[in-house]
Design a protein around this motif. Structure first.
Motif, mmCIF file in Angstrom:
data_model
loop_
_atom_site.group_PDB
_atom_site.id
_atom_site.type_symbol
_atom_site.label_atom_id
_atom_site.label_comp_id
_atom_site.label_asym_id
_atom_site.label_seq_id
_atom_site.Cartn_x
_atom_site.Cartn_y
_atom_site.Cartn_z
ATOM 1 N N THR A 146 20.593 -24.893 -31.983
ATOM 2 C CA THR A 146 22.138 -24.566 -31.572
ATOM 3 C C THR A 146 22.959 -24.377 -32.564
ATOM 4 O OG1 THR A 146 21.701 -26.159 -29.678
ATOM 5 C CG2 THR A 146 23.842 -25.897 -30.309
ATOM 6 N N SER A 147 23.822 -23.442 -32.733
ATOM 7 C CA SER A 147 24.540 -23.104 -33.871
ATOM 8 C C SER A 147 25.762 -22.523 -33.310
ATOM 9 C CB SER A 147 23.757 -21.775 -34.644
ATOM 10 O OG SER A 147 23.782 -20.708 -33.986
ATOM 11 N N PHE B 23 30.219 -13.496 -29.918
ATOM 12 C CA PHE B 23 28.888 -13.085 -29.594
ATOM 13 C C PHE B 23 28.039 -14.470 -29.243
ATOM 14 C CE2 PHE B 23 24.506 -12.256 -29.938
ATOM 15 C CZ PHE B 23 24.273 -11.465 -29.096
ATOM 16 N N VAL B 24 27.670 -14.465 -28.159
ATOM 17 C CA VAL B 24 26.750 -15.965 -27.629
ATOM 18 C C VAL B 24 25.535 -15.244 -27.080
ATOM 19 C CG1 VAL B 24 27.860 -15.845 -25.242
ATOM 20 C CG2 VAL B 24 26.988 -17.678 -26.233
ATOM 21 N N ALA C 104 33.438 -15.121 -34.245
ATOM 22 C CA ALA C 104 32.543 -16.342 -33.775
ATOM 23 C C ALA C 104 31.033 -15.935 -33.412
ATOM 24 C CB ALA C 104 33.266 -17.271 -32.923
ATOM 25 N N LYS C 105 30.064 -16.648 -33.589
ATOM 26 C CA LYS C 105 28.702 -16.382 -33.107
ATOM 27 C C LYS C 105 28.320 -17.551 -32.714
ATOM 28 C CE LYS C 105 24.469 -14.477 -34.745
ATOM 29 N NZ LYS C 105 23.826 -13.603 -35.875
ATOM 30 N N ALA C 106 27.594 -17.951 -31.494
ATOM 31 C CA ALA C 106 27.072 -19.103 -31.140
ATOM 32 C C ALA C 106 25.924 -18.940 -30.249
ATOM 33 C CB ALA C 106 27.843 -19.718 -30.296
ATOM 34 N N SER C 107 24.964 -19.690 -30.591
ATOM 35 C CA SER C 107 23.542 -19.774 -29.930
ATOM 36 C C SER C 107 23.258 -21.086 -29.261
ATOM 37 C CB SER C 107 22.539 -19.195 -30.739
ATOM 38 O OG SER C 107 22.644 -18.154 -31.183
#
Length: 354
Positions: free
Chosen positions: A263-264, A249-250, A151-154
């Motif tokens: 925002t993703s 990863f964030v 997972a990948k978040a921003s």
């Protein structure tokens, strides 16, 4: 406690409380009964707006009201543990805004109070209650996406932190990581099936301050905004590893030289993947062809008001049935371990085992 109307108190009448007041006011089984804020004028304003009978400036006096059934806690992070424990021991059910508290030790004390009293405590991980998040969860639980392994978040903002308690690490516990990063970290972890975190490697940066130099742009500022006072990070990133081999990863920021706010939330499985934010899209394969699939829903992106409404409705239902909420205190403890681990990793410059 009446099965028809629960008497609700809201502790803390700052900006986030509006979403609680609005949501409770829409529920047939809720009666906005009391409000508390250290600023009496602000509490009285909310009382007038929502026809609330009882106004307090000391949360202890609010909790002493025997008619009160449950509370929402919308105060500074450093008071979450103290007020939550006091409310539980006063016989009230509790919905506490994220993060649960500031430290793992505080989180464990809250959990002890939940077990001792048997009362409901729901952590305000509001993105779990988003209609699209629940839709995706049904696809995941049906096995349509297979094993979710990455997972990948921003959550990137450009203009600077709001100042006040947001910029004060003693009251907040940190900057964008603990304030807005907790949302996307928790959402990914929840959708991944809540695997056990085993280690974190994080970095934090304090380079741009509150960005008080930016001109011709308005942005949210706390009531006690002071650009000279700032003890929290501007930006943080982290890699979180889980016992099942999955990873997340964030990266998050209050202040970054980025082209635009962003925002993703993206998760990837061995049968398919999806992007939940900024817009819901599934990625899958059919007939040896990769497809992007956009489901037909009322909203393609997060509807904050609807998510809060779902969260409040769920909280009231749990209070009246005794069912455990989908964001229980145990998940709040795990999230504090992750957040505090990232800050520790950043300060020590090495990976931290949880």
């Amino acid at each position: 406690m009446s099965m028809n109307k629960m008497k609700i108190g809201v502790i803390g009448a700052g900006s986030i409380s509006d979403l609680h007041f609005q949501s409770y006011s829409k529920q047939d089984n809720a009666d906005l009964f009391a409000v508390c804020d250290m600023n009496q004028q602000r509490a009285e304003k909310k009382a007038h707006q929502y026809a609330i009978k009882h106004v307090y400036t000391d949360y202890r006096e609010l909790l002493a009201n025997p008619d009160l059934d449950a509370v929402s806690i919308c105060t500074w992070n450093d008071s979450h543990a103290e007020i939550s424990i006091a409310a539980l021991r006063a016989g009230k059910h509790v919905l506490v805004e994220k993060p649960l508290c500031k430290t793992v030790e505080e989180a464990n004390r809250i959990a002890d109070a939940v077990r001792e009293t048997g009362n409901i405590l729901q952590v305000g991980f509001v993105r779990r209650y988003d209609t699209n998040a629940q839709l995706v969860k049904r696809f995941i639980e049906n096995g349509d996406l297979g094993e979710l392994y990455y997972a990948k978040a921003s959550c990137i903002r450009r203009l600077g932190n709001p100042g006040g308690w947001f910029a004060d690490t003693e009251r907040s516990g940190g900057g964008p990581l603990i304030d807005i990063g907790v949302h996307v970290i928790d959402l990914c972890w929840y959708l991944m099936g809540r695997p056990k975190p085993v280690s974190v490697s994080g970095h934090t940066y304090n380079k741009l301050g509150n960005r008080s130099n930016v001109r011709n742009l308005s942005f949210y500022q706390a009531a006690d905004y002071d650009a000279s006072l700032n003890s929290v990070e501007d930006m943080a990133n982290a890699l979180i590893r889980f016992e099942n081999g999955a990873s997340l990863f964030v990266d998050v920021s209050f202040t970054l030289h980025a082209k635009q706010d962003e925002t993703s939330v993206k998760l990837y499985g061995d049968k398919g993947g999806f992007e939940l934010e900024p817009e819901l899209v599934f990625v899958t394969e059919m007939n040896d062809t990769i497809l992007n699939v956009s489901p037909q829903t009322d909203s393609k992106s997060l509807n904050v008001a609807e998510a809060f409404n779902n969260e409040i409705k769920h909280f009231l239902a749990c209070c009246q049935t005794g069912n455990s909420p989908i964001s229980p205190v145990e998940d709040g403890i795990t999230m504090m371990k992750i957040l505090c681990g990232i800050y520790e990793s950043a300060s020590k410059g090495k990976e931290i085992n949880l």
